[in-house]
Design a protein around this motif. Sequence first.
Motif, PDB file in Angstrom:
ATOM      1  N   ASN B  52       4.061   5.165 -28.736  1.00  0.00           N
ATOM      2  CA  ASN B  52       4.748   4.049 -28.054  1.00  0.00           C
ATOM      3  C   ASN B  52       5.236   4.475 -26.665  1.00  0.00           C
ATOM      4  OD1 ASN B  52       6.883   5.675 -28.755  1.00  0.00           O
ATOM      5  ND2 ASN B  52       8.001   4.116 -29.887  1.00  0.00           N
ATOM      6  N   ARG B  78       7.057  -3.100 -22.672  1.00  0.00           N
ATOM      7  CA  ARG B  78       8.201  -3.558 -23.466  1.00  0.00           C
ATOM      8  C   ARG B  78       7.746  -4.517 -24.563  1.00  0.00           C
ATOM      9  NH1 ARG B  78      12.018  -6.282 -22.519  1.00  0.00           N
ATOM     10  NH2 ARG B  78      11.626  -7.350 -20.566  1.00  0.00           N
ATOM     11  N   ARG B  81       5.970  -2.604 -27.266  1.00  0.00           N
ATOM     12  CA  ARG B  81       6.888  -1.840 -28.112  1.00  0.00           C
ATOM     13  C   ARG B  81       7.589  -2.725 -29.135  1.00  0.00           C
ATOM     14  NH1 ARG B  81       9.816   2.039 -23.679  1.00  0.00           N
ATOM     15  NH2 ARG B  81       8.339   3.771 -23.736  1.00  0.00           N
ATOM     16  N   GLN B  82       7.746  -3.992 -28.791  1.00  0.00           N
ATOM     17  CA  GLN B  82       8.368  -4.901 -29.753  1.00  0.00           C
ATOM     18  C   GLN B  82       7.524  -5.046 -31.002  1.00  0.00           C
ATOM     19  OE1 GLN B  82       9.211  -8.438 -27.470  1.00  0.00           O
ATOM     20  NE2 GLN B  82      10.619  -7.341 -26.118  1.00  0.00           N
ATOM     21  N   MET B  86       9.974   1.776 -35.170  1.00  0.00           N
ATOM     22  CA  MET B  86      10.174   3.231 -35.184  1.00  0.00           C
ATOM     23  C   MET B  86      11.440   3.591 -35.931  1.00  0.00           C
ATOM     24  SD  MET B  86       9.829   5.882 -32.034  1.00  0.00           S
ATOM     25  CE  MET B  86       9.580   7.613 -32.343  1.00  0.00           C
ATOM     26  N   ASN B  92      19.703   6.796 -35.920  1.00  0.00           N
ATOM     27  CA  ASN B  92      19.961   6.128 -34.638  1.00  0.00           C
ATOM     28  C   ASN B  92      20.391   4.671 -34.781  1.00  0.00           C
ATOM     29  OD1 ASN B  92      19.222   8.533 -33.592  1.00  0.00           O
ATOM     30  ND2 ASN B  92      17.290   7.852 -32.719  1.00  0.00           N
ATOM     31  N   LEU B  93      21.259   4.439 -35.759  1.00  0.00           N
ATOM     32  CA  LEU B  93      21.839   3.100 -35.883  1.00  0.00           C
ATOM     33  C   LEU B  93      22.991   2.970 -34.891  1.00  0.00           C
ATOM     34  CD1 LEU B  93      22.021   2.870 -39.775  1.00  0.00           C
ATOM     35  CD2 LEU B  93      20.327   1.825 -38.272  1.00  0.00           C
ATOM     36  N   LEU B  94      23.313   1.738 -34.526  1.00  0.00           N
ATOM     37  CA  LEU B  94      24.467   1.509 -33.665  1.00  0.00           C
ATOM     38  C   LEU B  94      25.720   1.506 -34.533  1.00  0.00           C
ATOM     39  CD1 LEU B  94      22.156   0.604 -31.794  1.00  0.00           C
ATOM     40  CD2 LEU B  94      23.744  -1.045 -30.837  1.00  0.00           C
ATOM     41  N   ARG B  97      27.955  -1.717 -34.661  1.00  0.00           N
ATOM     42  CA  ARG B  97      27.378  -2.970 -35.108  1.00  0.00           C
ATOM     43  C   ARG B  97      27.226  -2.890 -36.624  1.00  0.00           C
ATOM     44  NH1 ARG B  97      22.906  -6.264 -32.422  1.00  0.00           N
ATOM     45  NH2 ARG B  97      23.714  -6.743 -30.374  1.00  0.00           N
ATOM     46  N   LEU B 105      19.124  -6.595 -33.918  1.00  0.00           N
ATOM     47  CA  LEU B 105      18.929  -6.131 -32.534  1.00  0.00           C
ATOM     48  C   LEU B 105      17.489  -6.286 -32.015  1.00  0.00           C
ATOM     49  CD1 LEU B 105      20.214  -4.849 -30.008  1.00  0.00           C
ATOM     50  CD2 LEU B 105      19.721  -2.606 -30.984  1.00  0.00           C
ATOM     51  N   PRO B 106      16.487  -5.783 -32.757  1.00  0.00           N
ATOM     52  CA  PRO B 106      15.114  -5.935 -32.228  1.00  0.00           C
ATOM     53  C   PRO B 106      14.704  -7.399 -32.096  1.00  0.00           C
ATOM     54  CG  PRO B 106      15.083  -5.106 -34.480  1.00  0.00           C
ATOM     55  CD  PRO B 106      16.498  -5.024 -34.016  1.00  0.00           C
ATOM     56  N   GLU B 108      16.812  -9.908 -31.322  1.00  0.00           N
ATOM     57  CA  GLU B 108      17.450 -10.385 -30.077  1.00  0.00           C
ATOM     58  C   GLU B 108      16.606  -9.939 -28.888  1.00  0.00           C
ATOM     59  OE1 GLU B 108      21.376  -8.702 -29.890  1.00  0.00           O
ATOM     60  OE2 GLU B 108      21.925  -9.509 -31.850  1.00  0.00           O
ATOM     61  N   ILE B 109      16.178  -8.698 -28.953  1.00  0.00           N
ATOM     62  CA  ILE B 109      15.376  -8.162 -27.848  1.00  0.00           C
ATOM     63  C   ILE B 109      14.087  -8.962 -27.681  1.00  0.00           C
ATOM     64  CG2 ILE B 109      13.986  -6.156 -27.151  1.00  0.00           C
ATOM     65  CD1 ILE B 109      16.243  -4.416 -28.400  1.00  0.00           C
ATOM     66  N   ARG B 153      15.431  -2.490 -39.885  1.00  0.00           N
ATOM     67  CA  ARG B 153      15.487  -2.812 -38.464  1.00  0.00           C
ATOM     68  C   ARG B 153      14.111  -2.640 -37.816  1.00  0.00           C
ATOM     69  NH1 ARG B 153      19.316   0.744 -34.498  1.00  0.00           N
ATOM     70  NH2 ARG B 153      17.729   2.301 -34.953  1.00  0.00           N
TER      71      ARG B 153
END
Lengths: 220, 244
Positions: B52, B78, B81-82, B86, B92-94, B97, B105-106, B108-109, B153
């Motif tokens: 990616n 971008r 990558r959506q 990964m 690597n969670l927020l 949140r 999150l993904p 929303e992105i 996620r």
Amino acid sequence: MIESFISFWPELWKALQETLIMLAVGLSASTVFGGAIGVFLYLWSEERLLKSPKLRFIVGGLVNVVRSFPFVILMIAAGPLARLIAGTTIGPVAASVPLSIAGIAYFSRLVELSLMDVSKGTVEAAQSMGASLRKIVFSVLLVEARPSLILGFTSLCISYLSYSAAAGVIGGGGLGDLAVRYGYYRFQTEIMVATVVGLILFVQLIQSTGNYFSRKMDKR
Amino acid sequence: MVRIESISKKFLEHGQVIQALQDVSFHVQRGQIYGLIGHSGAGKSTALRAINLLERPDSGQVLFNGENILTKSPEELRHLRQKIGMIFQHFNLLANRTVSENIALPLEIAGWKKEDIYKRVIECLELVHLTDKAQAYPAKLSGGQKQRVAIARSIANHPQVLLADEPTSALDPLTKGEILNCLAELNQKLGLTIVIASHEMKVIRKLCHRVTLFRGGRTEETLDVVNGQIHPQSAYGKIFVEDL
């Protein structure tokens, strides 16, 4: 003591208002502009974001220059700018101009520091999702750094309170100015003590409020 | 589906040039679980992240559905990558949140509508069996649960392929199995293509269909996994398998 305090109340009230004006103007400016500069200082230092050693050097250097000024001198030096923006060089609004300049520089470093603590992994995760830079800043960096940003803001408020005390030099007024004028120049010790005690309480209040919200926001 | 064509990558570390990848090629087919294996520092993670373009190779080609993605604009990348999920060794969670918000999150992105996001988050929670943790914050979860949230996620936006970077290496043995089962289930249920970088034999045995063995930034050999076993031909491969 009580009598002199009551007769003094209008002065104190006016000084408090002046202090609050300086805080309101200065804090807003510092949060918006200092926050933005802080975000960029961070983005410019990160390989995967907006890495730019040149911009970082220039803007970071400028921030350092402002921060190295003794505040009293900065205040006098900012006189022409205050006249331009506020239309006058005296009073709390005019004093807010140098206060804002100092605050912007200070807060930008606090924001940069907070963002540096955000785990690189979460930024990378957002990038792997195809997030735009804007989304990374607003949905990841600022959210993850929130507890520490609140503490930084608290620190800013308190520094501001002490900076604003120096505003008396250019007729900015405020609580600190009051303490100096009455307490020191006129030997009214009780006024000075009362003002200082008031400032101490004010600082305690700011710090505990900041701590409370920071803790509340911190889900780590 | 994913074809890596002789990619190379150099890093500059403390003034020293490190050849992280040299002439690496492999080919992942749709529906496959493909393992990039090797000791740490062998280049498997770098190779995975080249898919990616979290690591951009210096040379070679990265083909996604036949298209070389190295020539894409940042905007196109971008969007691409959506469609590539990964997960990471450290989740690597927020932290600030909730589980639901992390999974959202993904979406929303990718510009999903609010109602759709809500529905999809619930579906994803069901897929990883964590519906009861929807409103919890990551700090309240076990390692295995965190990784399952990360998996939810990563698949939320219906990715075509899932990249897994050492997904079980930070977990205890029991939880490793939980995550491997979860990934195997997604592969079977959704036909999800998975590329996984790992140094763990258990991952290879329980999950992978085909693996490429890395050594010092090069690929040593590529092997099919037969009945949970690999039979390397190279001397290094034999030692690697014995070691594990």
